[in-house]
Motif scaffolding. Structure first.
Motif, mmCIF file in Angstrom:
data_model
loop_
_atom_site.group_PDB
_atom_site.id
_atom_site.type_symbol
_atom_site.label_atom_id
_atom_site.label_comp_id
_atom_site.label_asym_id
_atom_site.label_seq_id
_atom_site.Cartn_x
_atom_site.Cartn_y
_atom_site.Cartn_z
ATOM 1 N N VAL A 51 4.170 -1.228 2.174
ATOM 2 C CA VAL A 51 3.138 -1.669 3.363
ATOM 3 C C VAL A 51 1.796 -1.216 2.746
ATOM 4 O O VAL A 51 1.504 -0.139 2.375
ATOM 5 N N GLN A 52 0.855 -2.181 2.734
ATOM 6 C CA GLN A 52 -0.475 -1.953 2.186
ATOM 7 C C GLN A 52 -1.446 -1.578 3.454
ATOM 8 O O GLN A 52 -1.416 -2.395 4.395
ATOM 9 N N ILE A 53 -1.803 -0.575 3.471
ATOM 10 C CA ILE A 53 -2.623 -0.014 4.495
ATOM 11 C C ILE A 53 -4.190 -0.783 4.328
ATOM 12 O O ILE A 53 -4.780 -0.243 3.273
ATOM 13 N N GLY A 54 -4.547 -1.464 5.396
ATOM 14 C CA GLY A 54 -5.887 -2.221 5.124
ATOM 15 C C GLY A 54 -6.861 -1.536 6.534
ATOM 16 O O GLY A 54 -6.087 -0.811 7.320
ATOM 17 N N THR A 73 -7.855 7.642 8.510
ATOM 18 C CA THR A 73 -6.607 6.569 8.341
ATOM 19 C C THR A 73 -5.725 6.790 7.269
ATOM 20 O O THR A 73 -4.571 6.820 7.159
ATOM 21 N N VAL A 74 -6.218 6.864 6.005
ATOM 22 C CA VAL A 74 -5.916 6.952 4.497
ATOM 23 C C VAL A 74 -5.020 8.309 4.388
ATOM 24 O O VAL A 74 -3.757 8.234 4.192
ATOM 25 N N THR A 75 -5.564 9.246 5.275
ATOM 26 C CA THR A 75 -4.800 10.668 5.139
ATOM 27 C C THR A 75 -3.716 10.677 6.280
ATOM 28 O O THR A 75 -2.606 11.232 5.794
ATOM 29 N N GLU A 76 -3.943 10.215 7.318
ATOM 30 C CA GLU A 76 -2.882 10.433 8.327
ATOM 31 C C GLU A 76 -1.780 9.482 8.132
ATOM 32 O O GLU A 76 -0.655 9.788 8.386
ATOM 33 N N LEU A 77 -1.790 8.267 7.291
ATOM 34 C CA LEU A 77 -0.829 7.426 7.161
ATOM 35 C C LEU A 77 -0.508 7.449 5.563
ATOM 36 O O LEU A 77 0.395 6.450 5.140
ATOM 37 N N ALA A 78 -0.735 8.583 4.830
ATOM 38 C CA ALA A 78 -0.437 8.624 3.459
ATOM 39 C C ALA A 78 1.123 8.706 3.172
ATOM 40 O O ALA A 78 1.871 9.344 4.251
ATOM 41 N N PRO A 79 1.642 8.379 2.201
ATOM 42 C CA PRO A 79 3.079 8.549 1.778
ATOM 43 C C PRO A 79 3.543 10.039 2.107
ATOM 44 O O PRO A 79 2.945 10.962 1.538
ATOM 45 N N GLY A 80 4.652 10.262 2.859
ATOM 46 C CA GLY A 80 5.022 11.600 2.930
ATOM 47 C C GLY A 80 4.481 12.510 3.926
ATOM 48 O O GLY A 80 4.883 13.619 4.520
ATOM 49 N N THR A 89 -3.659 6.500 18.017
ATOM 50 C CA THR A 89 -3.875 7.974 17.589
ATOM 51 C C THR A 89 -2.885 8.066 16.256
ATOM 52 O O THR A 89 -2.216 7.155 15.872
ATOM 53 N N PRO A 90 -3.053 9.016 15.401
ATOM 54 C CA PRO A 90 -2.200 9.213 14.360
ATOM 55 C C PRO A 90 -0.915 9.199 14.745
ATOM 56 O O PRO A 90 -0.034 8.322 13.871
ATOM 57 N N THR A 91 -0.335 9.920 15.593
ATOM 58 C CA THR A 91 1.059 9.950 15.874
ATOM 59 C C THR A 91 1.395 8.390 16.353
ATOM 60 O O THR A 91 2.704 8.152 15.863
ATOM 61 N N MET A 92 0.789 7.690 17.223
ATOM 62 C CA MET A 92 1.284 6.415 17.542
ATOM 63 C C MET A 92 1.196 5.489 16.255
ATOM 64 O O MET A 92 1.967 4.809 16.336
ATOM 65 N N ALA A 93 0.276 5.567 15.382
ATOM 66 C CA ALA A 93 -0.042 4.687 14.329
ATOM 67 C C ALA A 93 1.264 4.769 13.070
ATOM 68 O O ALA A 93 1.909 4.010 13.026
ATOM 69 N N ARG A 94 1.420 6.196 12.988
ATOM 70 C CA ARG A 94 2.698 6.363 12.207
ATOM 71 C C ARG A 94 3.943 5.967 12.510
ATOM 72 O O ARG A 94 4.547 5.239 11.912
ATOM 73 N N GLU A 95 4.093 5.969 14.011
ATOM 74 C CA GLU A 95 5.338 5.507 14.588
ATOM 75 C C GLU A 95 5.387 4.049 14.403
ATOM 76 O O GLU A 95 6.550 3.499 14.216
ATOM 77 N N ARG A 96 4.365 3.339 14.623
ATOM 78 C CA ARG A 96 4.296 1.778 14.792
ATOM 79 C C ARG A 96 4.326 1.411 13.122
ATOM 80 O O ARG A 96 5.161 0.583 12.820
ATOM 81 N N LEU A 97 3.695 2.132 12.251
ATOM 82 C CA LEU A 97 3.952 1.809 10.793
ATOM 83 C C LEU A 97 5.251 1.679 10.369
ATOM 84 O O LEU A 97 5.793 0.850 9.528
ATOM 85 N N GLU A 98 5.980 2.765 10.610
ATOM 86 C CA GLU A 98 7.583 2.724 10.420
ATOM 87 C C GLU A 98 8.372 1.879 11.068
ATOM 88 O O GLU A 98 9.348 1.393 10.488
#
Length: 337
Positions: free
Chosen positions: A312-315, A328-335, A292-301
């Motif tokens: 980090v390059q989002i593929g 995905t691009v929107t949810e993981l965007a900078p900021g 999910t977006p919340t889980m993905a942002r936490e893991r990305l960090e």
């Protein structure tokens, strides 16, 4: 909020129409991504597409992921760097790597010989080309001399990054390149490779801070978290079983040898569903960003927190729809954090 830069890798050959790929690059620029890049295998010619994107964007950096001295000569790569720096007004990064025996031999029809040496010599020759001076290079693999660039050299030469996974190749990046571009490394393996990068920088008489580390992470951030993980399992199984020996070895060396063997065995037997099922949630947690977006942002960090990672390059994973990519691009965007 994350302080690491975020870049985007376009799935270039996933589009029937180039305008769709360009539109995603423009979308990423509006969202504040630092660079857009794309890989080249047996599909479209990446430098041509990068020129198109450079013409249709204003600020976002552009890069290839990656070009190889087995597909183009070092001087040709130097000309690509010079030309794309001009078209983009200085926004280009040239990324080179050895690629794989399969691509070199089966697609380009050349022997896959002394890959690390070829990469090192390519870095040095591309720098000579971009300087505008006459070539004077006596290498073990390449020896261009006498001629020089007949167009204006770039005011600021394009930085040269190396895509690498193994310890010696990563050390080479630390010693000679302006950046290092790893992918599909479990997070502990990434930390180990940072030591190799640091050793290379020491050998080159410089600081690891001089080397931009841009980790390529396969990602899917959608509300259906299980669907995201299923995309991830299938893609990781394919990478382990089919996408060259380096990825298998990197994952195995990071403590996943038995899983790598199991996935490979099932795939060879024709059981692709079983191969995907053999990719555990623990490996996904260590290797990719899917949920999910919340889980993905936490893991990305978590990946961004690894010391030395600058970007980090989002593929993406194979099978994702364009709507899921854009989400995905929107949810993981900078900021966005």
């Amino acid at each position: 909020m994350a302080t690491t830069n975020r870049d985007l890798v376009l799935p270039l050959n996933g589009y029937d129409d180039l305008d769709e790929a360009v539109a995603l690059a423009q979308f990423a620029e509006r969202l504040g991504y630092g660079h857009v890049s794309m890989g080249e295998t047996t599909g479209r010619s990446v430098p041509l597409v990068l020129g198109l994107i450079a013409e249709r964007t204003d600020d976002v950096g552009i890069a290839d992921d990656v070009l190889s001295p087995f597909s183009r000569t070092p001087t040709a790569l130097g000309q690509i760097a010079v030309t794309l720096q001009e078209i983009s007004d200085g926004r280009f990064r040239l990324r080179i790597g050895a690629s794989s025996p399969a691509l070199a031999e089966k697609w380009h029809g050349v022997g896959f010989d002394r890959p690390l040496r070829r990469v090192r010599e390519t870095i040095e020759i591309v720098r000579q080309v971009q300087s505008g001076e006459r070539l004077d290079y006596d290498g073990e693999c390449f020896s261009p001399d006498t001629l020089k660039l007949t167009c204006p050299p770039p005011e600021t030469p394009a930085p040269i990054d190396v895509a690498a996974l193994g310890p010696k190749a990563t050390e080479l990046a630390g010693r000679f390149a302006d950046g290092w571009v790893p992918q599909l490394l479990p997070i502990d393996g990434l930390r180990d490779r940072m030591d190799d990068l640091r050793r290379g920088a020491d050998l080159g008489g410089r600081s690891i801070d001089d080397v931009r580390v841009a980790l390529l992470l396969r990602c899917c951030a959608i509300e259906d978290g299980e669907r995201a993980r299923e995309y991830a399992r299938r893609h990781v199984a394919f990478m382990i079983a089919r996408y060259g020996p380096y990825y298998r070895k990197a994952i195995a060396d990071a403590g996943w040898q038995s899983l790598v063997d199991d996935v490979g065995s099932r795939w060879r037997e024709g059981d692709r569903d079983g191969a995907s099922a053999a990719v555990s949630d623990d490996l996904l947690h260590d290797l990719v960003v899917a949920g999910t977006p919340t889980m993905a942002r936490e893991r990305l960090e978590g990946f961004e927190a690894v010391k030395g990672v600058d970007a980090v390059q989002i593929g993406f994973f194979g099978g994702m729809s364009e709507n899921e990519r854009r989400t995905t691009v929107t949810e993981l965007a900078p900021g966005r954090d």
